[in-house]
Design a protein around this motif. Structure first.
Motif, PDB file in Angstrom:
ATOM      1  N   TRP A 144      75.238  53.775  22.915  1.00 35.43           N
ATOM      2  CA  TRP A 144      74.120  53.892  23.871  1.00 35.43           C
ATOM      3  C   TRP A 144      74.958  53.361  25.261  1.00 35.43           C
ATOM      4  CZ3 TRP A 144      69.033  52.821  20.781  1.00 35.43           C
ATOM      5  CH2 TRP A 144      68.163  53.499  20.933  1.00 35.43           C
ATOM      6  N   LEU A 145      74.919  52.077  24.919  1.00 33.15           N
ATOM      7  CA  LEU A 145      75.619  51.262  26.135  1.00 33.15           C
ATOM      8  C   LEU A 145      77.214  52.480  26.790  1.00 33.15           C
ATOM      9  CD1 LEU A 145      74.295  49.562  28.451  1.00 33.15           C
ATOM     10  CD2 LEU A 145      75.673  47.562  26.807  1.00 33.15           C
ATOM     11  N   VAL A 146      77.775  52.336  25.511  1.00 37.63           N
ATOM     12  CA  VAL A 146      78.165  53.282  26.313  1.00 37.63           C
ATOM     13  C   VAL A 146      78.622  54.491  27.164  1.00 37.63           C
ATOM     14  CG1 VAL A 146      81.432  53.827  25.725  1.00 37.63           C
ATOM     15  CG2 VAL A 146      80.532  51.610  24.027  1.00 37.63           C
ATOM     16  N   VAL A 147      78.066  54.909  26.512  1.00 41.59           N
ATOM     17  CA  VAL A 147      78.087  56.375  27.105  1.00 41.59           C
ATOM     18  C   VAL A 147      77.000  56.563  28.453  1.00 41.59           C
ATOM     19  CG1 VAL A 147      76.457  58.722  27.127  1.00 41.59           C
ATOM     20  CG2 VAL A 147      77.807  58.071  24.833  1.00 41.59           C
ATOM     21  N   LEU A 148      76.190  55.564  28.282  1.00 41.47           N
ATOM     22  CA  LEU A 148      75.501  55.241  29.797  1.00 41.47           C
ATOM     23  C   LEU A 148      76.112  55.268  30.933  1.00 41.47           C
ATOM     24  CD1 LEU A 148      72.752  55.447  31.597  1.00 41.47           C
ATOM     25  CD2 LEU A 148      71.745  53.800  30.254  1.00 41.47           C
ATOM     26  N   ARG A 149      76.551  54.079  30.682  1.00 43.79           N
ATOM     27  CA  ARG A 149      77.910  53.158  31.569  1.00 43.79           C
ATOM     28  C   ARG A 149      79.204  54.502  31.917  1.00 43.79           C
ATOM     29  NH1 ARG A 149      79.212  47.297  29.450  1.00 43.79           N
ATOM     30  NH2 ARG A 149      80.466  47.219  32.009  1.00 43.79           N
ATOM     31  N   ARG A 150      79.041  55.084  30.877  1.00 44.47           N
ATOM     32  CA  ARG A 150      80.487  55.720  31.321  1.00 44.47           C
ATOM     33  C   ARG A 150      79.625  56.973  31.837  1.00 44.47           C
ATOM     34  NH1 ARG A 150      81.311  59.068  26.666  1.00 44.47           N
ATOM     35  NH2 ARG A 150      82.161  57.640  25.797  1.00 44.47           N
ATOM     36  N   VAL A 151      78.598  57.439  32.241  1.00 46.01           N
ATOM     37  CA  VAL A 151      77.725  58.467  32.622  1.00 46.01           C
ATOM     38  C   VAL A 151      78.001  57.676  34.406  1.00 46.01           C
ATOM     39  CG1 VAL A 151      76.495  59.591  33.676  1.00 46.01           C
ATOM     40  CG2 VAL A 151      77.036  59.992  31.723  1.00 46.01           C
ATOM     41  N   LEU A 152      77.033  55.913  34.304  1.00 43.62           N
ATOM     42  CA  LEU A 152      76.572  55.446  35.907  1.00 43.62           C
ATOM     43  C   LEU A 152      77.621  55.111  36.192  1.00 43.62           C
ATOM     44  CD1 LEU A 152      73.563  52.923  34.668  1.00 43.62           C
ATOM     45  CD2 LEU A 152      73.938  55.277  36.217  1.00 43.62           C
ATOM     46  N   SER A 153      78.936  54.937  35.894  1.00 44.61           N
ATOM     47  CA  SER A 153      80.215  54.410  36.170  1.00 44.61           C
ATOM     48  C   SER A 153      81.422  55.971  36.697  1.00 44.61           C
ATOM     49  CB  SER A 153      81.427  54.009  35.431  1.00 44.61           C
ATOM     50  OG  SER A 153      81.681  55.121  34.547  1.00 44.61           O
ATOM     51  N   ARG A 154      80.674  57.183  36.866  1.00 40.58           N
ATOM     52  CA  ARG A 154      81.735  58.643  37.094  1.00 40.58           C
ATOM     53  C   ARG A 154      80.535  58.856  38.293  1.00 40.58           C
ATOM     54  NH1 ARG A 154      84.468  61.336  31.621  1.00 40.58           N
ATOM     55  NH2 ARG A 154      85.712  58.952  31.006  1.00 40.58           N
ATOM     56  N   VAL A 155      79.715  58.764  38.829  1.00 42.47           N
ATOM     57  CA  VAL A 155      78.085  58.900  39.110  1.00 42.47           C
ATOM     58  C   VAL A 155      78.364  58.724  40.159  1.00 42.47           C
ATOM     59  CG1 VAL A 155      76.413  60.569  39.152  1.00 42.47           C
ATOM     60  CG2 VAL A 155      77.809  60.596  37.387  1.00 42.47           C
ATOM     61  N   LEU A 156      77.946  59.550  41.515  1.00 42.90           N
ATOM     62  CA  LEU A 156      77.584  57.980  42.863  1.00 42.90           C
ATOM     63  C   LEU A 156      75.984  57.798  43.059  1.00 42.90           C
ATOM     64  CD1 LEU A 156      79.599  57.069  44.755  1.00 42.90           C
ATOM     65  CD2 LEU A 156      79.715  58.790  46.287  1.00 42.90           C
ATOM     66  N   LYS A 200      68.199  44.813  30.120  1.00 45.63           N
ATOM     67  CA  LYS A 200      69.616  43.022  30.195  1.00 45.63           C
ATOM     68  C   LYS A 200      71.504  43.806  30.191  1.00 45.63           C
ATOM     69  CE  LYS A 200      69.450  39.157  27.125  1.00 45.63           C
ATOM     70  NZ  LYS A 200      69.066  38.639  26.106  1.00 45.63           N
ATOM     71  N   GLN A 201      70.669  44.827  29.784  1.00 38.85           N
ATOM     72  CA  GLN A 201      71.995  44.885  29.094  1.00 38.85           C
ATOM     73  C   GLN A 201      72.871  45.434  30.738  1.00 38.85           C
ATOM     74  OE1 GLN A 201      74.040  44.153  26.642  1.00 38.85           O
ATOM     75  NE2 GLN A 201      72.134  43.499  25.906  1.00 38.85           N
ATOM     76  N   LEU A 202      71.873  46.629  31.223  1.00 36.47           N
ATOM     77  CA  LEU A 202      72.823  46.878  32.468  1.00 36.47           C
ATOM     78  C   LEU A 202      72.293  45.832  33.659  1.00 36.47           C
ATOM     79  CD1 LEU A 202      70.417  49.626  32.862  1.00 36.47           C
ATOM     80  CD2 LEU A 202      72.736  50.037  31.924  1.00 36.47           C
ATOM     81  N   VAL A 203      71.618  44.592  33.674  1.00 41.21           N
ATOM     82  CA  VAL A 203      71.486  43.925  34.706  1.00 41.21           C
ATOM     83  C   VAL A 203      73.426  42.850  34.409  1.00 41.21           C
ATOM     84  CG1 VAL A 203      70.292  41.970  35.110  1.00 41.21           C
ATOM     85  CG2 VAL A 203      68.990  43.890  34.894  1.00 41.21           C
ATOM     86  N   GLY A 204      73.530  42.508  33.374  1.00 34.26           N
ATOM     87  CA  GLY A 204      74.151  41.969  32.784  1.00 34.26           C
ATOM     88  C   GLY A 204      75.742  42.521  33.668  1.00 34.26           C
ATOM     89  N   ALA A 205      75.995  43.743  33.035  1.00 37.48           N
ATOM     90  CA  ALA A 205      76.875  44.591  33.861  1.00 37.48           C
ATOM     91  C   ALA A 205      76.777  45.000  35.127  1.00 37.48           C
ATOM     92  CB  ALA A 205      76.868  46.375  33.255  1.00 37.48           C
ATOM     93  N   GLY A 206      76.120  44.427  35.863  1.00 41.39           N
ATOM     94  CA  GLY A 206      76.057  44.556  37.487  1.00 41.39           C
ATOM     95  C   GLY A 206      74.928  45.409  38.088  1.00 41.39           C
ATOM     96  N   PHE A 207      73.704  46.135  37.353  1.00 42.74           N
ATOM     97  CA  PHE A 207      73.451  47.301  38.011  1.00 42.74           C
ATOM     98  C   PHE A 207      71.954  46.370  38.411  1.00 42.74           C
ATOM     99  CE2 PHE A 207      76.314  49.841  35.450  1.00 42.74           C
ATOM    100  CZ  PHE A 207      77.117  50.542  36.814  1.00 42.74           C
ATOM    101  N   ALA A 208      71.386  46.750  39.391  1.00 38.99           N
ATOM    102  CA  ALA A 208      70.461  46.194  39.446  1.00 38.99           C
ATOM    103  C   ALA A 208      68.873  47.311  38.689  1.00 38.99           C
ATOM    104  CB  ALA A 208      69.343  47.127  41.171  1.00 38.99           C
ATOM    105  N   ALA A 209      68.317  46.717  37.676  1.00 39.01           N
ATOM    106  CA  ALA A 209      67.674  47.665  36.872  1.00 39.01           C
ATOM    107  C   ALA A 209      66.465  46.745  36.340  1.00 39.01           C
ATOM    108  CB  ALA A 209      68.372  47.509  35.265  1.00 39.01           C
ATOM    109  N   ALA A 210      64.923  47.801  36.262  1.00 41.40           N
ATOM    110  CA  ALA A 210      64.072  47.316  35.589  1.00 41.40           C
ATOM    111  C   ALA A 210      63.818  48.074  34.467  1.00 41.40           C
ATOM    112  CB  ALA A 210      62.870  46.676  36.466  1.00 41.40           C
ATOM    113  N   TYR A 211      62.644  47.994  34.210  1.00 41.38           N
ATOM    114  CA  TYR A 211      62.046  48.726  32.766  1.00 41.38           C
ATOM    115  C   TYR A 211      60.366  48.989  33.742  1.00 41.38           C
ATOM    116  CZ  TYR A 211      60.345  45.303  30.149  1.00 41.38           C
ATOM    117  OH  TYR A 211      59.984  44.101  29.877  1.00 41.38           O
ATOM    118  N   MET A 212      59.553  50.106  32.963  1.00 37.61           N
ATOM    119  CA  MET A 212      58.216  50.198  33.084  1.00 37.61           C
ATOM    120  C   MET A 212      57.645  50.228  32.097  1.00 37.61           C
ATOM    121  SD  MET A 212      57.764  52.007  36.848  1.00 37.61           S
ATOM    122  CE  MET A 212      59.151  53.521  36.312  1.00 37.61           C
TER     123      MET A 212
END
Length: 69
Positions: free
Chosen positions: A26-38, A57-69
């Motif tokens: 799942w993370l590979v797919v999401l990071r692929r989308v996030l890295s290709r889209v502005l 936790k994974q997104l923060v570790g990859a350098g994205f600002a992230a939170a969950y609700m």
């Protein structure tokens, strides 16, 4: 409904399996989308609180600002 300036991306993934291997896929797919889209902001929906916590936790570790609700 389409909103001006709002893009939607959808990726169907296998359901039910929340093993470490599947979460990594799942993370590979999401990071692929996030890295290709502005983008300035993004919303990712998870079915379970545990998945949202893990993903944050994974997104923060990859350098994205992230939170969950």
């Amino acid at each position: 409904v389409t909103l001006c300036g709002v893009a939607h991306y959808y990726q169907r993934l296998p359901r039910g399996d929340t093993s470490a291997h599947q979460r990594a896929a799942w993370l590979v797919v999401l990071r692929r989308v996030l890295s290709r889209v502005l983008f300035n902001q993004a919303v990712v929906f998870c079915n379970r609180k545990q998945d949202a916590q893990w993903l944050k936790k994974q997104l923060v570790g990859a350098g994205f600002a992230a939170a969950y609700m």
